[in-house]
Design an enzyme around this catalytic site. Structure first.
Site, PDB file in Angstrom:
ATOM      1  CG  HIS A 142      46.315  47.290  23.422  1.00 32.85           C
ATOM      2  ND1 HIS A 142      46.068  47.827  24.669  1.00 32.85           N
ATOM      3  CD2 HIS A 142      45.243  46.490  23.147  1.00 32.85           C
ATOM      4  CE1 HIS A 142      44.906  47.379  25.118  1.00 32.85           C
ATOM      5  NE2 HIS A 142      44.383  46.570  24.223  1.00 32.85           N
ATOM      6  NE  ARG A 161      26.788  71.905  24.224  1.00 29.98           N
ATOM      7  CZ  ARG A 161      26.532  73.171  23.921  1.00 29.98           C
ATOM      8  NH1 ARG A 161      25.978  73.471  22.769  1.00 29.98           N
ATOM      9  NH2 ARG A 161      26.818  74.127  24.768  1.00 29.98           N
ATOM     10  CE  LYS A 206      34.363  45.727  21.824  1.00 28.48           C
ATOM     11  NZ  LYS A 206      35.578  46.515  21.614  1.00 28.48           N
ATOM     12  CG  HIS A 212      42.522  44.747  28.352  1.00 32.43           C
ATOM     13  ND1 HIS A 212      42.262  43.507  27.824  1.00 32.43           N
ATOM     14  CD2 HIS A 212      42.604  45.602  27.292  1.00 32.43           C
ATOM     15  CE1 HIS A 212      42.184  43.605  26.496  1.00 32.43           C
ATOM     16  NE2 HIS A 212      42.387  44.861  26.150  1.00 32.43           N
ATOM     17  CG  ASN A 239      38.213  45.813  30.566  1.00 32.01           C
ATOM     18  OD1 ASN A 239      38.956  46.631  30.037  1.00 32.01           O
ATOM     19  ND2 ASN A 239      36.920  46.030  30.734  1.00 32.01           N
ATOM     20  CD  GLU A 252      34.296  48.459  30.875  1.00 34.81           C
ATOM     21  OE1 GLU A 252      34.404  48.768  29.660  1.00 34.81           O
ATOM     22  OE2 GLU A 252      35.245  48.358  31.635  1.00 34.81           O
ATOM     23  CG  HIS A 268      45.185  49.032  29.904  1.00 30.87           C
ATOM     24  ND1 HIS A 268      43.842  49.243  30.159  1.00 30.87           N
ATOM     25  CD2 HIS A 268      45.323  49.074  28.550  1.00 30.87           C
ATOM     26  CE1 HIS A 268      43.204  49.391  29.003  1.00 30.87           C
ATOM     27  NE2 HIS A 268      44.071  49.277  28.020  1.00 30.87           N
ATOM     28  NE  ARG A 292      32.375  47.976  26.117  1.00 30.17           N
ATOM     29  CZ  ARG A 292      32.136  48.789  25.114  1.00 30.17           C
ATOM     30  NH1 ARG A 292      30.950  49.318  24.963  1.00 30.17           N
ATOM     31  NH2 ARG A 292      33.082  49.076  24.240  1.00 30.17           N
ATOM     32  CD  GLU A 349      42.186  43.284  22.744  1.00 29.65           C
ATOM     33  OE1 GLU A 349      41.266  42.602  23.230  1.00 29.65           O
ATOM     34  OE2 GLU A 349      42.767  44.187  23.388  1.00 29.65           O
ATOM     35  CE  LYS A 402      34.965  50.200  27.127  1.00 27.32           C
ATOM     36  NZ  LYS A 402      35.937  49.405  27.905  1.00 27.32           N
TER      37      LYS A 402
END
Lengths: 355, 355
Positions: free
Chosen positions: A256, A115, A221, A242, A239, A231, A246, A235, A178, A136
């Site tokens: 990427h 956990r 960022k 992206h 992207n 997000e 993606h 946020r 990025e 993330k």
């Protein structure tokens, strides 16, 4: 250089400098168990540098495959069961040493082991300047990238720039996407500066003063994610490039950042069409060509495949594809873009690459 | 009856009453997607009662196997990929209708789907009065129960006591263990009251006034977890009976509460030996026998197997097994207990059951 997040609680430091690894000691004293999770390529290149973690701290060590292959369900299960076989307690810290995939994967292990246990990000690529900050973590589904995961903050990000010495140029390009994105989100001046500093492949390969731009990128960022960790609004701006990127990355299995750069060009075209912007598409394509981004792959694109993947983007709502668009440099907005408009932009993109 | 958690933020309501399901409407309006995740047995018994969730809200429906088998890695992967194939957005709410396993499993899906979506607990068993509150979600490892998971709060707990009408007595017993545990953690008076209310199997099977004791149980639990959500100190008290109980459950695949009740007897023995307590072991064994707990299984116990599993308990630290012990009713403490003491208590336990 050192930054600290400014959440209400559970903040973490981000150390960005050569020899930053020396400071790892400050963050791993006192744990009952430490597990070093290291990318296989990094392990080969930096074995002796990392040795102190196992020798001084008695850390367990897991060497994991480089890149996105590590982020599969089956490998997650395998590594989780391996960790659980070691009878770890909750007073455990995982240390992720590698690129973005290593950090995402190790962070998700940490988020779900017993956990939740602590973890520290030690990014070794330029690309990971981005993914190691912000919490993330996750793995990939057969339906798309990063669809299984959590928001889970690291205890520290220790970014030792020495690692960049062994980075292949293809990886430099991937990470630079990025860094460049963060400039686009910041200001026209930031974009002019970075293009001037790195006008071509030779300049970029030298990585001269890259730490300044990496630091600026992290700052940009952080300013955004402090306002919106989960997000739900701003946020999403991160992207930029992206949505299309993606889909390209998933289809063609290219790095990427290479895919995100293509996504950024695509976004400029959509912004010109949807927001009446006047971005000079040829300039961006010329710039990326000068940096040696492999853009020819664009000739092999198939719209329906990419569109289907764009529909699975996590940012979407029921109205369809949501994209981040630049309403001027430094002014991102989130907009619904319908299929017809996406197809039109795709067709325009292809015209720049037809032989 | 309605309670509300009192965290600093992200609180959730806990509605405990007959017909509570009528209030589900208040919590699921406005989501883009709703997924009903329902235990197969509950689905058979309560199909028409639950129908409105699919008909009125257009919810997707997943029927999952009853009990712990659902909490496997492979089933988690299968259901996750099924959910992702539906192109859900983050504005999704999963509704878990079933016992503890359904809630644990669905909660872990919610915690990790697209980095986290909302979920609502609709417990249908007495046992789940416990597991549905507190935000512990997860699945099982081959190395032990609940070793993979997260702390992830539901948006609401809607506990409709009507569901208890179809509960087999074996399940009543399983749930009663946690209700009784909450009384043991509370006060000697609470224990006297509950033993008076439910002196034998006939009385317990009637479930007369069970809602009062369930409500009290939830209150006791909330008082503890508000102070310590992540189980770094007092939340450990809720594991009373669980160190030995989990090991028994895992080895013999008996219902959770049956195993925990045995774990509670074991704990009384350890407390007598380690804390100089004077618990009347025969009284507790007589009481549990009067309720028809199947205690004969104790004759088949093997110490080394159970000890090995106790070593994997999440509460442990490097000094070995940590147990919650009652230093008097209502006064739990956490103590290291070494292997020799555990063996001694085990041997004592067996003497009560030798034919």
């Amino acid at each position: 250089m050192k930054l600290e997040t400014t959440y209400k609680s559970n903040n973490y430091p981000i150390v960005v400098e050569h020899q930053a690894l020396d400071q790892l000691h400050n963050y791993i004293e006192g744990y009952q168990d430490i597990v070093l999770v290291v990318d296989a390529t990094v392990d080969i290149n930096w074995k002796s540098t990392l040795e102190f973690i196992t020798t001084e701290y008695g850390a367990h060590k897991l060497v994991i495959p480089s890149g996105e292959t590590t982020k599969s369900f089956s490998f997650y299960e395998e590594m989780m069961e391996t960790l659980l076989s070691k009878q770890l307690t909750r007073d455990t810290c995982l240390i992720a040493v590698g690129g973005g995939a290593t950090g995402d994967f190790t962070g998700f292990l940490a988020a779900t082991l017993l956990r939740g246990v602590d973890f520290i990000q030690v990014p070794t690529t330029i690309l990971a300047h981005d993914s190691s900050v912000g919490g993330k973590v996750g793995i990939n589904s057969k339906h798309g990238k990063n669809l299984i995961g959590a928001f889970y903050r690291p205890k520290a990000v220790i970014y030792d720039l020495n690692f960049l010495d062994t980075l292949p140029y293809s990886e430099v390009l991937s990470g630079y996407a990025e860094v460049y994105k963060h400039a686009l989100l910041s200001s026209a001046e930031a974009v002019r500066n970075i293009e001037t500093q790195f006008p071509n492949a030779t300049a970029l390969a030298s990585l001269n003063e890259i730490e300044y731009y990496i630091f600026k990128g992290i700052e940009t960022k952080l300013n955004i994610i402090i306002k919106d960790e989960k997000e739900t609004n701003v946020r999403k701006f991160l992207n930029l490039g992206h949505t299309f990127g993606h889909a390209v990355e998933y289809t063609f299995k290219i790095p990427h950042g290479h895919a995100v750069m293509i996504g950024m060009i695509y976004q400029f075209i959509v912004a010109n069409q949807q927001l009446n912007q006047d971005f000079d598409i040829a300039h961006y394509i010329d710039y990326l060509s000068a940096l040696n981004y492999p853009l020819d792959i664009i000739n092999t694109f198939e719209f329906e495949t990419l569109y289907h993947l764009m529909l699975k983007d996590k940012k979407n709502d029921q109205q369809g594809v949501q994209m981040v668009l630049l309403d001027g440099i430094g002014h991102p907005v989130v907009k619904h873009v319908d299929k017809e408009a996406l197809l039109q932009a795709y067709t325009t993109l292809l015209t720049y690459f037809k032989k």
